[in-house]
Every structure is written in structure tokens, then in C-alpha cells.
Design a protein around this motif. Structure first.
Motif, PDB file in Angstrom:
ATOM      1  N   ASP A   1       0.753  -1.166   0.032  1.00  0.00           N
ATOM      2  CA  ASP A   1       0.116   0.125   0.022  1.00  0.00           C
ATOM      3  C   ASP A   1       0.945   1.308  -0.074  1.00  0.00           C
ATOM      4  O   ASP A   1       0.560   2.271  -0.660  1.00  0.00           O
ATOM      5  CB  ASP A   1      -0.950  -0.140   1.211  1.00  0.00           C
ATOM      6  N   ARG A   2       1.943   1.162   0.778  1.00  0.00           N
ATOM      7  CA  ARG A   2       2.956   2.378   0.785  1.00  0.00           C
ATOM      8  C   ARG A   2       3.427   2.779  -0.637  1.00  0.00           C
ATOM      9  O   ARG A   2       3.679   3.855  -0.922  1.00  0.00           O
ATOM     10  CB  ARG A   2       3.885   2.194   1.896  1.00  0.00           C
TER      11      ARG A   2
ATOM     12  N   ALA B   1       0.848   4.161  -2.976  1.00  0.00           N
ATOM     13  CA  ALA B   1       0.735   5.596  -2.680  1.00  0.00           C
ATOM     14  C   ALA B   1       1.574   6.376  -3.170  1.00  0.00           C
ATOM     15  O   ALA B   1       1.406   7.525  -3.801  1.00  0.00           O
ATOM     16  CB  ALA B   1       0.871   5.486  -1.338  1.00  0.00           C
ATOM     17  N   VAL B   2       2.915   6.001  -3.225  1.00  0.00           N
ATOM     18  CA  VAL B   2       3.930   6.837  -3.773  1.00  0.00           C
ATOM     19  C   VAL B   2       3.935   6.633  -5.089  1.00  0.00           C
ATOM     20  O   VAL B   2       4.211   7.779  -6.050  1.00  0.00           O
ATOM     21  CB  VAL B   2       5.577   6.160  -3.228  1.00  0.00           C
TER      22      VAL B   2
ATOM     23  N   THR C   1       1.159   6.518  -7.238  1.00  0.00           N
ATOM     24  CA  THR C   1       0.368   7.328  -7.730  1.00  0.00           C
ATOM     25  C   THR C   1       0.149   8.674  -7.668  1.00  0.00           C
ATOM     26  O   THR C   1      -0.445   9.521  -8.088  1.00  0.00           O
ATOM     27  CB  THR C   1      -1.177   6.645  -7.269  1.00  0.00           C
ATOM     28  N   ALA C   2       1.089   8.847  -6.634  1.00  0.00           N
ATOM     29  CA  ALA C   2       1.184  10.509  -6.298  1.00  0.00           C
ATOM     30  C   ALA C   2       1.936  11.264  -7.373  1.00  0.00           C
ATOM     31  O   ALA C   2       2.934  10.691  -8.104  1.00  0.00           O
ATOM     32  CB  ALA C   2       2.196  10.523  -4.818  1.00  0.00           C
TER      33      ALA C   2
END
Length: 121
Positions: A112-113, A116-117, A119-120
Motif C-alpha cells: 500500500d505504501r 501510494a508513492v 500514484t502520487a
């Protein structure tokens, strides 16, 4: 007579050379290196990765900062996103049904981490 011999004015030669050097300089530029991303690797995954054969992953984990979290810990690692994804692939054994619930949770948390990176903006 110089025109018949194909001689050029010095200014014309300088203009030609200026254009050539600009083209060559554009071609020789090295590609940009991927920026490192700082992501916390759960301690359970870090312990699993200590035995990995990939030296680059072991080096990154050794260079990471250990952070205490409740009963466990995380290792804060700064590396390119491709390396984080390679680390996640090395931990795929912890994601299957034969693993402990804590191992599956650690794998999901790290995945998940990374997501998140990636897709940022």
C-alpha cells in the motif's frame, strides 16, 4: 576563384559548427536518474530480506534507519521506486496463504505504501 574552389566564409563555417555542437550536446545528455523515495519497510519484511541473495537490497536495508513502532519496528529506506518494487517481489512468499497473518499484513502495508508513492503526482 575561392568561390569556384568551394571555399566558405569563416562566419558560415562558425554557424554550421554552432548548429552541430548544439545537436551533439543534446544527444550526449545522460538520462535523468530516478528520484529516491523514502518508504518504511515493516520489520518483519526486513528480517525476511536479510537472507536475500540480492546484495543491493541488503545494502539498502543496512543503510536504512530503524524506527520503533509499538511492539515492532520499521526500517526507513530511501531508494528508487523500482528498487522498492523489487523488494516487494522478494517478499511475495509472505503474501500467500501459508504465511502468518502478521506476515500477510506486513506485505499488504508495504504494498500500500508503494502504491501510494507510485500514484502520487
Amino acid at each position: 576563384m575561392l568561390d569556384a574552389a568551394g571555399a566558405h566564409d569563416v562566419r558560415d563555417i562558425l554557424k554550421e559548427l554552432d548548429g552541430v555542437t548544439a545537436d551533439v550536446a543534446g544527444q550526449e545528455q545522460a538520462p535523468e536518474r530516478e528520484q529516491p523515495h523514502t518508504i518504511d519497510v515493516p520489520g518483519l519484511l526486513a528480517e525476511h530480506l536479510n537472507a536475500t541473495e540480492v546484495a543491493e537490497i541488503r545494502e539498502v536495508l543496512r543503510g536504512g534507519r530503524r524506527i520503533r513502532r509499538g511492539q515492532g519496528y520499521s526500517v526507513r529506506v530511501s531508494a528508487p521506486l523500482a528498487l522498492h518494487q523489487a523488494v516487494l517481489k522478494q517478499c511475495a512468499a509472505l503474501a500467500d496463504g501459508g504465511s502468518t497473518p502478521a506476515g500477510r499484513k506486513a506485505y499488504r502495508t508495504y504494498a500500500d505504501r508503494i502504491a501510494a508513492v507510485s500514484t502520487a503526482p
